[in-house]
Enzyme design. Structure first.
Site, PDB file in Angstrom:
ATOM      1  N   HIS A 256       0.868  -1.075  -0.154  1.00  0.00           N
ATOM      2  CA  HIS A 256       0.005   0.035   0.144  1.00  0.00           C
ATOM      3  C   HIS A 256       0.630   1.306  -0.074  1.00  0.00           C
ATOM      4  O   HIS A 256       1.858   1.122   0.678  1.00  0.00           O
ATOM      5  CB  HIS A 256      -0.723  -0.116   1.282  1.00  0.00           C
ATOM      6  CG  HIS A 256      -2.034   0.560   1.583  1.00  0.00           C
ATOM      7  ND1 HIS A 256      -2.063   2.432   1.181  1.00  0.00           N
ATOM      8  CD2 HIS A 256      -3.343   0.722   0.591  1.00  0.00           C
ATOM      9  CE1 HIS A 256      -3.111   2.765   1.190  1.00  0.00           C
ATOM     10  NE2 HIS A 256      -3.796   1.742   0.521  1.00  0.00           N
ATOM     11  N   ASP A 307      -8.183  -4.729  -0.630  1.00  0.00           N
ATOM     12  CA  ASP A 307      -8.774  -6.327  -1.731  1.00  0.00           C
ATOM     13  C   ASP A 307      -8.143  -7.590  -1.552  1.00  0.00           C
ATOM     14  O   ASP A 307      -8.688  -8.515  -1.723  1.00  0.00           O
ATOM     15  CB  ASP A 307      -7.827  -6.096  -2.828  1.00  0.00           C
ATOM     16  CG  ASP A 307      -7.995  -4.314  -3.181  1.00  0.00           C
ATOM     17  OD1 ASP A 307      -9.733  -4.048  -3.039  1.00  0.00           O
ATOM     18  OD2 ASP A 307      -7.876  -3.569  -3.243  1.00  0.00           O
TER      19      ASP A 307
HETATM   20  N1  ACO Z   1       3.883  -7.565  -4.222  1.00  0.00           N
HETATM   21  C1  ACO Z   1       4.990  -7.920  -4.765  1.00  0.00           C
HETATM   22  N2  ACO Z   1       6.221  -6.852  -4.493  1.00  0.00           N
HETATM   23  C2  ACO Z   1       5.785  -5.681  -4.101  1.00  0.00           C
HETATM   24  C3  ACO Z   1       4.425  -5.147  -4.527  1.00  0.00           C
HETATM   25  C4  ACO Z   1       3.094  -7.025  -4.200  1.00  0.00           C
HETATM   26  N3  ACO Z   1       2.380  -6.326  -4.357  1.00  0.00           N
HETATM   27  N4  ACO Z   1       3.754  -3.805  -3.976  1.00  0.00           N
HETATM   28  C5  ACO Z   1       5.569  -3.438  -3.693  1.00  0.00           C
HETATM   29  N5  ACO Z   1       5.653  -4.309  -3.882  1.00  0.00           N
HETATM   30  C6  ACO Z   1       7.398  -3.616  -3.853  1.00  0.00           C
HETATM   31  C7  ACO Z   1       7.874  -3.266  -5.594  1.00  0.00           C
HETATM   32  O1  ACO Z   1       8.002  -4.067  -6.422  1.00  0.00           O
HETATM   33  C8  ACO Z   1       8.745  -2.211  -4.817  1.00  0.00           C
HETATM   34  O2  ACO Z   1       9.929  -2.850  -5.024  1.00  0.00           O
HETATM   35  P1  ACO Z   1      11.344  -2.242  -5.539  1.00  0.00           P
HETATM   36  O3  ACO Z   1      11.698  -1.593  -4.550  1.00  0.00           O
HETATM   37  O4  ACO Z   1      12.342  -3.875  -5.252  1.00  0.00           O
HETATM   38  O5  ACO Z   1      11.382  -2.157  -6.827  1.00  0.00           O
HETATM   39  C9  ACO Z   1       8.165  -1.926  -3.665  1.00  0.00           C
HETATM   40  O6  ACO Z   1       8.104  -2.559  -3.194  1.00  0.00           O
HETATM   41  C10 ACO Z   1       7.634  -0.047  -3.716  1.00  0.00           C
HETATM   42  O7  ACO Z   1       6.365  -0.902  -4.271  1.00  0.00           O
HETATM   43  P2  ACO Z   1       5.986   0.661  -5.535  1.00  0.00           P
HETATM   44  O8  ACO Z   1       4.673  -0.150  -6.367  1.00  0.00           O
HETATM   45  O9  ACO Z   1       6.707   1.197  -6.214  1.00  0.00           O
HETATM   46  O10 ACO Z   1       4.395   0.744  -4.284  1.00  0.00           O
HETATM   47  P3  ACO Z   1       3.696   2.009  -4.875  1.00  0.00           P
HETATM   48  O11 ACO Z   1       3.083   2.534  -3.528  1.00  0.00           O
HETATM   49  O12 ACO Z   1       3.599   3.092  -5.370  1.00  0.00           O
HETATM   50  O13 ACO Z   1       2.377   1.074  -4.783  1.00  0.00           O
HETATM   51  C11 ACO Z   1       0.884  -0.591  -4.351  1.00  0.00           C
HETATM   52  C12 ACO Z   1       1.424   0.639  -3.857  1.00  0.00           C
HETATM   53  C13 ACO Z   1       0.165  -0.015  -6.215  1.00  0.00           C
HETATM   54  C14 ACO Z   1      -0.802  -0.659  -3.933  1.00  0.00           C
HETATM   55  C15 ACO Z   1       1.335  -1.631  -4.579  1.00  0.00           C
HETATM   56  O14 ACO Z   1       1.620  -2.074  -3.490  1.00  0.00           O
HETATM   57  C16 ACO Z   1       0.939  -3.079  -5.695  1.00  0.00           C
HETATM   58  O15 ACO Z   1       0.827  -2.902  -6.675  1.00  0.00           O
HETATM   59  N6  ACO Z   1       0.316  -3.904  -4.690  1.00  0.00           N
HETATM   60  C17 ACO Z   1      -0.275  -4.637  -5.933  1.00  0.00           C
HETATM   61  C18 ACO Z   1      -1.997  -4.599  -6.187  1.00  0.00           C
HETATM   62  C19 ACO Z   1      -3.055  -3.549  -4.969  1.00  0.00           C
HETATM   63  O16 ACO Z   1      -3.013  -4.875  -3.908  1.00  0.00           O
HETATM   64  N7  ACO Z   1      -3.455  -2.798  -5.605  1.00  0.00           N
HETATM   65  C20 ACO Z   1      -4.243  -2.225  -4.376  1.00  0.00           C
HETATM   66  C21 ACO Z   1      -4.431  -0.908  -3.133  1.00  0.00           C
HETATM   67  S1  ACO Z   1      -5.481  -1.294  -2.115  1.00  0.00           S
HETATM   68  C22 ACO Z   1      -6.968   0.308  -3.178  1.00  0.00           C
HETATM   69  O17 ACO Z   1      -6.166   0.528  -3.836  1.00  0.00           O
HETATM   70  C23 ACO Z   1      -8.434  -0.200  -2.954  1.00  0.00           C
END
Ligand code: ACO
Length: 370
Positions: A256, A307
């Site tokens: 998140h 989610d």
């Molecule tokens: N699975 C694996 N790795 C992850 C995940 C995940 N679900 N989420 C974040 N990471 C990792 C990223 O790959 C990144 O790693 P790195 O630094 O080695 O490149 C690090 O954690 C930071 O992640 P970001 O994507 O930069 O975080 P951001 O704050 O931009 O994104 C988000 C947040 C979009 C929710 C992300 O965690 C994600 O894509 N999760 C999966 C989708 C999801 O569940 N979305 C629902 C969110 S809640 C809602 O909207 C209701």
């Protein structure tokens, strides 16, 4: 000027609707845990719109308005019937909500009273639209909304044409409470940007639905179910997740932007998922989900978000997986409209700047010379 990618950490609006402070989510200052345990979704919607919990008379009045507005125009039903086979459920919702404006004579009335009424209309009509779409695509006629029942009850009733079980209504009602608002999430921000041009509330909600559709936001609950189906059984969990993590594949339902120590809504959905699994006599989805959580949290330190356990909750309620994100919208429209009303009250156009990183001093080349 340097850009902050994804506007991370940028404070883009002042709001008194919901807050996330030190990992604690509140609606109008009330802890989400308290609301999830005690409040109905209708009370929560009232709280978001009016800034206080309703008394009995106020709640009754809201119920009457919801009853009155839940019917959708026949023209919108007829349009849904014309949507092509296989239409994406969120695209259908986006289109239908946009259409609702065409049949609302006060769609462009920008008075505070009309906007408040339209917020309630949208809240009342979205469940009817989603249920109608779900039935029409299966060749069934839509079921008209019932009066005097909760939104959770009515949605399940309109979806199946049958009286829903009390436990199903309670679970859905709690899920709606948990999804109702969440500060400046992507879809709420999209709604606020749209109405900050002084565009109408239907345009704001249509923008928000478009933003919610994406798998990084609301679309993640459906993506979680796709993953659970792909994994297929408990025994496959470990190899699937290890493989995904090794290949840097994002595990849907984890991580998140704001919560780094866990989403406070997830525990309620986890509990609900377990209880519904027990009732159904099938713990497979719950057990798989717990194992996935152990692995992802253990290896990456990432915690489940709202989610993750919603997927098994809705599946155990017998809901098709592509309706999960529309259900999210049925709840979040309360928050979107509360934010839209707040934006109107103290509006200023939202217009940030971009850090230009393209070429400069480029001369125009006539088309013959390119
Ligand atoms: N699975 C694996 N790795 C992850 C995940 C995940 N679900 N989420 C974040 N990471 C990792 C990223 O790959 C990144 O790693 P790195 O630094 O080695 O490149 C690090 O954690 C930071 O992640 P970001 O994507 O930069 O975080 P951001 O704050 O931009 O994104 C988000 C947040 C979009 C929710 C992300 O965690 C994600 O894509 N999760 C999966 C989708 C999801 O569940 N979305 C629902 C969110 S809640 C809602 O909207 C209701």
């Amino acid at each position: 000027m340097t850009a902050t990618k994804g506007l991370e950490g940028i404070v883009a609006a002042a709001s008194s609707i919901s807050s996330i402070i030190d990992g604690v989510l509140t609606y109008r200052g009330i802890n989400i845990d308290d609301l999830a345990e005690n409040a109905s979704f209708e009370e929560v919607a009232y709280l978001l719109w009016y800034g206080k919990l309703p008394n009995r008379a106020e709640l009754n009045q809201l119920q009457q308005q919801l009853d009155e507005y839940a019917v959708i125009p026949q023209q919108v039903i007829d349009q849904i019937k014309l949507y092509p086979n296989g239409t994406n459920s969120m695209a259908a919702l986006r289109s239908a909500v946009s259409s609702l404006a065409l049949y609302d004579e006060e769609a462009n009335d920008m008075s505070a009273e009309a906007n408040q009424r339209k917020a309630i209309k949208l809240q009342a009509k979205l469940p009817t639209v989603v249920a109608a779409f779900a039935r029409i695509r299966e060749g069934k006629e839509p079921v008209a909304p019932k009066k005097g029942v909760s939104i959770a009850y009515n949605f399940l009733y309109m979806l199946t044409g049958e009286e829903p079980a009390e436990v199903a209504v309670k679970a859905l009602d709690q899920a709606l409470v948990l999804h109702a608002d969440h500060e400046l999430n992507a879809s709420t921000f999209a709604a606020r940007v749209t109405v900050a041009t002084l565009s109408d509330i239907y345009s704001g909600v249509t923008s928000a639905i478009g933003a919610l559709k994406g798998p990084l936001h609301g679309g993640a609950n459906e993506a979680v179910m796709v993953m659970l189906e792909e994994i297929g059984s408990f025994d496959n969990v470990e190899s699937y997740i290890n493989n995904a993590l090794a290949n840097k594949v994002k595990i849907m339902g984890f991580g998140h932007r704001v919560y780094k120590n866990g989403d406070p809504r997830a525990k309620h959905l986890q509990h609900m998922s377990k209880e519904l699994g027990k009732l159904k006599g099938n713990m497979d989805l719950f057990n798989m989900s717990v194992k996935i959580e152990e692995l992802v949290t253990g290896q990456k330190g990432l915690k489940p978000n709202v989610d993750f356990y919603s997927a098994s909750v809705y599946t155990n309620l017998g809901i098709q997986r592509d309706l999960f994100t529309p259900i999210f919208a049925i709840s979040r429209v309360s928050g979107w409209t509360a934010h839209i009303l707040e934006q109107y009250q103290d509006n200023r156009l939202i217009r940030p700047r971009a850090d230009y990183v393209g070429p400069s001093n480029v001369k125009y080349v006539p088309i013959e010379d390119r």
